[in-house]
Design a protein around this motif. Structure first.
Motif, PDB file in Angstrom:
ATOM      1  N   SER A   9       9.629   7.956  -2.875  1.00 31.23           N
ATOM      2  CA  SER A   9       9.196   8.040  -4.266  1.00 31.23           C
ATOM      3  C   SER A   9       7.751   7.544  -4.417  1.00 31.23           C
ATOM      4  N   HIS A  10       7.341   6.623  -3.518  1.00 31.24           N
ATOM      5  CA  HIS A  10       5.976   6.102  -3.523  1.00 31.24           C
ATOM      6  C   HIS A  10       5.487   6.008  -2.085  1.00 31.24           C
ATOM      7  N   VAL A  11       4.221   6.361  -1.889  1.00 27.31           N
ATOM      8  CA  VAL A  11       3.557   6.169  -0.608  1.00 27.31           C
ATOM      9  C   VAL A  11       2.223   5.496  -0.899  1.00 27.31           C
ATOM     10  N   SER A  12       1.951   4.421  -0.155  1.00 29.21           N
ATOM     11  CA  SER A  12       0.724   3.661  -0.367  1.00 29.21           C
ATOM     12  C   SER A  12      -0.100   3.692   0.919  1.00 29.21           C
ATOM     13  N   VAL A  13      -1.362   4.089   0.803  1.00 27.47           N
ATOM     14  CA  VAL A  13      -2.240   4.148   1.972  1.00 27.47           C
ATOM     15  C   VAL A  13      -3.586   3.543   1.610  1.00 27.47           C
ATOM     16  N   SER A  14      -4.345   3.229   2.626  1.00 29.10           N
ATOM     17  CA  SER A  14      -5.722   2.784   2.423  1.00 29.10           C
ATOM     18  C   SER A  14      -6.662   3.986   2.527  1.00 29.10           C
ATOM     19  N   GLU A  15      -7.739   3.933   1.812  1.00 34.10           N
ATOM     20  CA  GLU A  15      -8.726   5.001   1.881  1.00 34.10           C
ATOM     21  C   GLU A  15      -9.188   5.188   3.319  1.00 34.10           C
ATOM     22  N   GLY A  16      -9.245   6.451   3.757  1.00 35.22           N
ATOM     23  CA  GLY A  16      -9.669   6.749   5.116  1.00 35.22           C
ATOM     24  C   GLY A  16      -8.556   6.824   6.129  1.00 35.22           C
ATOM     25  N   THR A  17      -7.348   6.455   5.761  1.00 31.01           N
ATOM     26  CA  THR A  17      -6.199   6.529   6.680  1.00 31.01           C
ATOM     27  C   THR A  17      -5.396   7.799   6.406  1.00 31.01           C
ATOM     28  N   MET A  83      -9.899   8.318  -2.450  1.00 31.36           N
ATOM     29  CA  MET A  83      -9.421   7.718  -3.709  1.00 31.36           C
ATOM     30  C   MET A  83      -8.958   8.786  -4.702  1.00 31.36           C
ATOM     31  N   SER A  84      -9.633   9.926  -4.694  1.00 33.77           N
ATOM     32  CA  SER A  84      -9.290  10.986  -5.640  1.00 33.77           C
ATOM     33  C   SER A  84      -7.958  11.668  -5.330  1.00 33.77           C
ATOM     34  N   ASP A  85      -7.358  11.332  -4.169  1.00 32.58           N
ATOM     35  CA  ASP A  85      -6.044  11.906  -3.828  1.00 32.58           C
ATOM     36  C   ASP A  85      -4.900  11.200  -4.544  1.00 32.58           C
ATOM     37  N   VAL A 114      -3.638   5.136  -3.380  1.00 35.47           N
ATOM     38  CA  VAL A 114      -4.704   4.972  -2.396  1.00 35.47           C
ATOM     39  C   VAL A 114      -5.481   3.693  -2.722  1.00 35.47           C
ATOM     40  N   HIS A 115      -5.485   2.783  -1.752  1.00 35.64           N
ATOM     41  CA  HIS A 115      -6.184   1.504  -1.913  1.00 35.64           C
ATOM     42  C   HIS A 115      -7.587   1.595  -1.328  1.00 35.64           C
ATOM     43  N   PRO A 116      -8.552   0.961  -1.990  1.00 35.16           N
ATOM     44  CA  PRO A 116      -9.925   0.977  -1.436  1.00 35.16           C
ATOM     45  C   PRO A 116     -10.016   0.174  -0.143  1.00 35.16           C
TER      46      PRO A 116
END
Lengths: 116, 117
Positions: A9-17, A83-85, A114-116
């Motif tokens: 339901s949620h996916v969290s990633v860092s920018e660039g990964t 970030m825009s994703d 998407v985390h900075p």
């Protein structure tokens, strides 16, 4: 009968990964599969679609998805998140319905953070 | 303007009132759809229409009525609104027959946020 399951339901990633959004489907026929994206307070927009041609499908904004019939999967990937994703993503299966119509069925959505 | 539009964008109404949500598309697409979007449910199909004067029920049709007298318009009416119909409603359209239907992309309007008090 057709159905689609979005496994997260949620996916969290860092920018660039890399990004991986998982989708499994069930279909009685040879389906078409789609990924749509919905940015906050907006309508849905097509990212890509599979229609029984190439199993690896490229879409907009660097996204791609691979159709794997043996696994009944159609996972969405992107090598490097931006970030825009950050948005809600919907997997959709379109199959034969009664009366000859093809009615799309939507998954419940995956929220990409998407985390900075 | 070309595209698919919905009106109103925001609506607050009271329980028991009748309310109509409008949808208009300029592409002459044959198929049109109404969905509702609720947290945890994704998009659920309310009604769809294959052409003018042809409509059919989707997954959650109870409490809703549709009509399609013209190809470009597909209004959705809540005959007697209930709080459970508070939702965001999306209209969509798809290309005409001649395209392999199940491969057709859907084009979505911007949505109508409806609150029933």
């Amino acid at each position: 009968a057709q159905s689609v399951t979005q496994l997260d339901s949620h996916v969290s990633v860092s920018e660039g990964t890399p990004v991986l959004l998982r989708c499994n489907y069930s279909s009685s026929y040879s389906p078409s599969l789609f990924w749509y994206v919905q940015h906050p307070n907006k309508g849905l927009q097509l990212l890509l679609k599979y229609t029984s041609a190439a199993t690896l499908v490229k879409g907009i904004n660097g996204f791609e998805a691979e159709f794997k019939k043996s696994e009944t999967s159609f996972h969405l990937t992107k090598p490097s998140a931006h970030m825009s994703d950050a948005a809600e993503y919907f997997c959709v299966v379109s199959d034969h319905a009664s009366g000859g119509s093809y009615i799309p069925t939507f998954g419940r959505g995956t929220s990409l953070i998407v985390h900075p | 303007d070309a595209g698919i539009t919905q009106s109103p964008r925001y609506k607050i109404t009271e329980t028991g009132r009748q309310v109509t949500l409008m949808c208009h598309q300029t592409w002459s697409h044959s198929y049109m759809f109404w969905y509702r979007q609720d947290l945890g449910h994704g998009l659920r199909l309310i009604y769809y229409s294959a052409a003018a004067d042809i409509t059919d029920k989707g997954e959650v049709p109870d409490g809703y009525v549709v009509s399609r007298s013209k190809t470009e318009n597909f209004p959705l009416t809540l005959e007697s609104a209930t709080r459970s119909q508070t939702s965001v409603y999306f209209c969509a359209s798809s290309e005409s027959p001649g395209v392999v239907w199940r491969e057709a992309e859907q084009y979505f309007g911007p949505g109508t946020r409806l609150t029933v008090t």
